[in-house]
Design a protein around this motif. Structure first.
Motif, short mmCIF file in Angstrom:
data_model
loop_
_atom_site.label_atom_id
_atom_site.label_comp_id
_atom_site.label_asym_id
_atom_site.label_seq_id
_atom_site.Cartn_x
_atom_site.Cartn_y
_atom_site.Cartn_z
N LYS A 148 -0.46 3.44 -9.09
CA LYS A 148 -0.99 2.12 -9.49
C LYS A 148 -0.44 1.66 -10.82
O LYS A 148 -0.19 0.47 -11.02
CB LYS A 148 -2.51 2.15 -9.53
N MET A 185 2.97 0.22 -10.28
CA MET A 185 2.85 -0.96 -9.42
C MET A 185 2.26 -2.16 -10.16
O MET A 185 2.57 -3.30 -9.85
CB MET A 185 2.02 -0.64 -8.18
N ASP A 215 0.83 -1.21 0.00
CA ASP A 215 0.00 0.00 0.00
C ASP A 215 0.86 1.26 0.00
O ASP A 215 0.55 2.23 -0.69
CB ASP A 215 -0.94 0.02 1.21
N VAL A 246 2.27 1.84 -3.46
CA VAL A 246 1.26 2.40 -4.36
C VAL A 246 1.17 3.91 -4.14
O VAL A 246 1.08 4.69 -5.10
CB VAL A 246 -0.11 1.73 -4.17
#
Length: 157
Positions: A26, A29, A18, A21
């Protein structure tokens, strides 16, 4: 804070994934492969890019040793060697690698800024990081098949 300027202001998160990110977004990732690899007292975890999504820039290439952001040629070399010919010419791996190692095996007093570290056994660190990346790529992409360390002596990811 850095020089009285706020650098980051992220909300609390529960996992490393998390946080990454939040840092990298995103889109990046989605090109990354999460990893965790243990060998004796050395733990290698983080993310590394799928070789098919390697970039022409070297960023981000983040290395943390025992929570400290560092630069280290041993670790960088191991990562590049693990990717080997799977990186297109002029492309570089993207990664955020966190190493946990016994404090007695790492010297943080190599440079005044403490950005560089020296390992008591750099050859072992090199082999373990290289093996961690190779196993990740082999497991996720089925593209690499020659480990450096005997299977019986290496912890699983």
């Amino acid at each position: 804070m850095h020089n009285n300027h706020q650098v980051f202001d992220f909300s609390a998160v529960e996992s490393l994934q998390d946080r990454l990110v939040q840092l990298y977004g995103k889109k990046l990732m989605n090109s990354m492969l999460p990893m965790e690899f243990n060998y004796e007292a050395l733990v290698v975890r983080g993310i590394a890019i799928n070789p098919y999504h390697a970039r022409t820039s070297r960023t981000p290439q983040e290395i943390f040793v025992n929570g400290r952001s560092v630069k280290n040629t041993t670790i960088s070399h191991a990562i590049y060697e693990a990717y080997g010919s799977f990186l297109p010419k002029g492309h570089h791996p993207v990664f955020a690698l966190l190493l946990d190692i016994d404090c007695k095996d790492v010297d943080v007093n190599v440079h005044p800024s403490k950005r560089e570290v020296k390992f008591s056994s750099p050859d072992i660190v090199h082999r373990v990081v290289k093996e961690a990346i190779r196993r990740l790529l082999q497991q996720k992409s089925a593209i690499i098949s020659t480990p450096d360390l005997p299977t019986s002596a290496v912890g699983s990811s």
